[in-house]
Design a protein around this motif. Structure first.
Motif, PDB file in Angstrom:
ATOM      1  N   LEU A  15      16.744  50.655  30.106  1.00 53.68           N
ATOM      2  CA  LEU A  15      15.810  49.812  29.375  1.00 53.68           C
ATOM      3  C   LEU A  15      16.398  48.429  29.129  1.00 53.68           C
ATOM      4  N   VAL A  16      15.615  47.379  29.444  1.00 50.70           N
ATOM      5  CA  VAL A  16      15.970  46.003  29.132  1.00 50.70           C
ATOM      6  C   VAL A  16      14.715  45.373  28.521  1.00 50.70           C
ATOM      7  N   TYR A  17      14.789  45.043  27.230  1.00 50.56           N
ATOM      8  CA  TYR A  17      13.630  44.454  26.564  1.00 50.56           C
ATOM      9  C   TYR A  17      13.238  43.136  27.218  1.00 50.56           C
ATOM     10  N   GLY A  18      11.937  42.969  27.379  1.00 47.28           N
ATOM     11  CA  GLY A  18      11.396  41.766  27.996  1.00 47.28           C
ATOM     12  C   GLY A  18      11.410  41.801  29.511  1.00 47.28           C
ATOM     13  N   ILE A  19      12.042  42.806  30.093  1.00 43.89           N
ATOM     14  CA  ILE A  19      12.143  42.926  31.549  1.00 43.89           C
ATOM     15  C   ILE A  19      11.460  44.198  32.045  1.00 43.89           C
ATOM     16  N   ASN A  20      11.808  45.346  31.455  1.00 41.40           N
ATOM     17  CA  ASN A  20      11.217  46.606  31.914  1.00 41.40           C
ATOM     18  C   ASN A  20      10.890  47.555  30.762  1.00 41.40           C
ATOM     19  N   ASP A  40       3.278  38.210  33.253  1.00 42.25           N
ATOM     20  CA  ASP A  40       3.964  36.922  33.327  1.00 42.25           C
ATOM     21  C   ASP A  40       4.031  36.211  31.980  1.00 42.25           C
ATOM     22  N   ILE A  41       3.073  36.482  31.109  1.00 46.96           N
ATOM     23  CA  ILE A  41       3.038  35.851  29.788  1.00 46.96           C
ATOM     24  C   ILE A  41       4.233  36.301  28.942  1.00 46.96           C
ATOM     25  N   TYR A  42       4.671  37.541  29.147  1.00 49.68           N
ATOM     26  CA  TYR A  42       5.699  38.148  28.293  1.00 49.68           C
ATOM     27  C   TYR A  42       7.057  38.325  28.973  1.00 49.68           C
ATOM     28  N   TYR A  43       7.074  38.383  30.292  1.00 51.49           N
ATOM     29  CA  TYR A  43       8.286  38.724  31.029  1.00 51.49           C
ATOM     30  C   TYR A  43       9.418  37.741  30.723  1.00 51.49           C
ATOM     31  N   GLY A  44      10.544  38.277  30.243  1.00 55.25           N
ATOM     32  CA  GLY A  44      11.727  37.479  29.961  1.00 55.25           C
ATOM     33  C   GLY A  44      11.650  36.631  28.697  1.00 55.25           C
ATOM     34  N   LYS A  45      10.613  36.830  27.889  1.00 46.73           N
ATOM     35  CA  LYS A  45      10.403  35.983  26.710  1.00 46.73           C
ATOM     36  C   LYS A  45      10.977  36.576  25.422  1.00 46.73           C
ATOM     37  N   TYR A  46      11.538  37.774  25.468  1.00 50.03           N
ATOM     38  CA  TYR A  46      12.109  38.399  24.283  1.00 50.03           C
ATOM     39  C   TYR A  46      13.238  39.334  24.697  1.00 50.03           C
ATOM     40  N   HIS A  47      14.073  39.722  23.726  1.00 49.77           N
ATOM     41  CA  HIS A  47      15.259  40.528  24.047  1.00 49.77           C
ATOM     42  C   HIS A  47      15.430  41.756  23.149  1.00 49.77           C
ATOM     43  N   GLY A  97       0.001  64.224  36.648  1.00 55.64           N
ATOM     44  CA  GLY A  97       0.432  65.218  35.669  1.00 55.64           C
ATOM     45  C   GLY A  97       1.723  64.882  34.950  1.00 55.64           C
ATOM     46  N   LYS A  98       2.233  63.704  35.199  1.00 54.14           N
ATOM     47  CA  LYS A  98       3.497  63.307  34.565  1.00 54.14           C
ATOM     48  C   LYS A  98       3.334  61.973  33.842  1.00 54.14           C
ATOM     49  N   VAL A  99       4.283  61.710  32.952  1.00 51.12           N
ATOM     50  CA  VAL A  99       4.293  60.476  32.185  1.00 51.12           C
ATOM     51  C   VAL A  99       5.705  59.897  32.253  1.00 51.12           C
ATOM     52  N   LEU A 100       5.786  58.583  32.373  1.00 47.48           N
ATOM     53  CA  LEU A 100       7.077  57.905  32.427  1.00 47.48           C
ATOM     54  C   LEU A 100       7.582  57.705  31.009  1.00 47.48           C
ATOM     55  N   VAL A 101       8.781  58.203  30.727  1.00 43.13           N
ATOM     56  CA  VAL A 101       9.347  58.111  29.376  1.00 43.13           C
ATOM     57  C   VAL A 101      10.795  57.625  29.457  1.00 43.13           C
ATOM     58  N   LEU A 102      11.285  57.207  28.325  1.00 42.98           N
ATOM     59  CA  LEU A 102      12.674  56.789  28.214  1.00 42.98           C
ATOM     60  C   LEU A 102      13.491  57.968  27.714  1.00 42.98           C
ATOM     61  N   ASN A 103      14.534  58.321  28.449  1.00 46.79           N
ATOM     62  CA  ASN A 103      15.430  59.389  28.035  1.00 46.79           C
ATOM     63  C   ASN A 103      16.302  58.847  26.904  1.00 46.79           C
ATOM     64  N   ASN A 104      16.231  59.464  25.740  1.00 44.24           N
ATOM     65  CA  ASN A 104      16.973  58.983  24.572  1.00 44.24           C
ATOM     66  C   ASN A 104      18.486  59.157  24.698  1.00 44.24           C
ATOM     67  N   ASN A 106      20.402  58.764  27.707  1.00 41.50           N
ATOM     68  CA  ASN A 106      21.037  57.761  28.566  1.00 41.50           C
ATOM     69  C   ASN A 106      20.273  56.436  28.617  1.00 41.50           C
ATOM     70  N   ASN A 107      19.157  56.331  27.865  1.00 40.73           N
ATOM     71  CA  ASN A 107      18.384  55.086  27.771  1.00 40.73           C
ATOM     72  C   ASN A 107      17.830  54.649  29.130  1.00 40.73           C
ATOM     73  N   LYS A 108      17.492  55.644  29.989  1.00 41.58           N
ATOM     74  CA  LYS A 108      16.939  55.362  31.315  1.00 41.58           C
ATOM     75  C   LYS A 108      15.588  56.053  31.455  1.00 41.58           C
ATOM     76  N   TYR A 109      14.745  55.493  32.338  1.00 42.69           N
ATOM     77  CA  TYR A 109      13.410  56.046  32.556  1.00 42.69           C
ATOM     78  C   TYR A 109      13.458  57.307  33.404  1.00 42.69           C
ATOM     79  N   GLU A 110      12.546  58.225  33.070  1.00 41.22           N
ATOM     80  CA  GLU A 110      12.377  59.451  33.844  1.00 41.22           C
ATOM     81  C   GLU A 110      10.927  59.905  33.722  1.00 41.22           C
ATOM     82  N   LEU A 111      10.518  60.774  34.620  1.00 42.59           N
ATOM     83  CA  LEU A 111       9.187  61.363  34.548  1.00 42.59           C
ATOM     84  C   LEU A 111       9.280  62.714  33.861  1.00 42.59           C
ATOM     85  N   THR A 112       8.312  62.988  33.013  1.00 46.73           N
ATOM     86  CA  THR A 112       8.237  64.290  32.358  1.00 46.73           C
ATOM     87  C   THR A 112       6.786  64.751  32.408  1.00 46.73           C
ATOM     88  N   HIS A 113       6.579  66.043  32.264  1.00 44.95           N
ATOM     89  CA  HIS A 113       5.220  66.578  32.322  1.00 44.95           C
ATOM     90  C   HIS A 113       4.380  66.061  31.174  1.00 44.95           C
TER      91      HIS A 113
END
Length: 127
Positions: A15-20, A40-47, A97-104, A106-113
């Motif tokens: 996770l990087v705020y303002g980027i992903n 584009d309005i928000y990308y890179g505008k906050y941290h 059938g899945k949702v993209l979530v942040l794994n608490n 390792n702070n990385k994205y993963e798919l879960t049911h």
């Protein structure tokens, strides 16, 4: 297919705020479906969440929910691929059938049911 490629590009990304972060994810999903440029309005505008909130309150849509209520409709049903999901201040997207979530851990994205009992607000993009 473009949404699937975007989801795959986020898998195992930290996770990087303002980027992903989840709001950039939702804005990108909206842009892909509607051929808009909200990201584009928000990308890179906050941290961090606070600077994101301070930045967004001075835009046309101070909250993601405000934008979603303009560009989509909400329904309480099983989502379609590419629906934007909201739960509190967190956003995600649904795919096969899945949702993209942040794994608490390792702070990385993963798919879960997707579990309808998770109380997501489901937004179908496009009116």
């Amino acid at each position: 297919m473009e949404i699937l490629k975007y989801i795959q590009s986020l898998l195992n990304q930290e996770l990087v705020y303002g980027i992903n972060d989840c709001h950039i994810l939702a804005l990108t999903i909206i842009d892909i479906q509607l051929e808009t440029n909200y990201r584009d309005i928000y990308y890179g505008k906050y941290h961090d969440p606070k600077s994101g909130w301070l930045y967004s309150k001075n835009t046309e849509y101070p909250t993601l929910r405000d934008l979603l209520n303009t560009v989509g409709t909400t329904k309480q049903s099983i989502p379609n691929n590419g629906c934007v999901l909201l739960k509190g201040n967190h956003a995600s997207t649904y795919w096969n059938g899945k949702v993209l979530v942040l794994n608490n851990t390792n702070n990385k994205y993963e798919l879960t049911h997707f579990c309808s009992s998770d109380e997501w607000e489901i937004y179908y993009i496009g009116k």
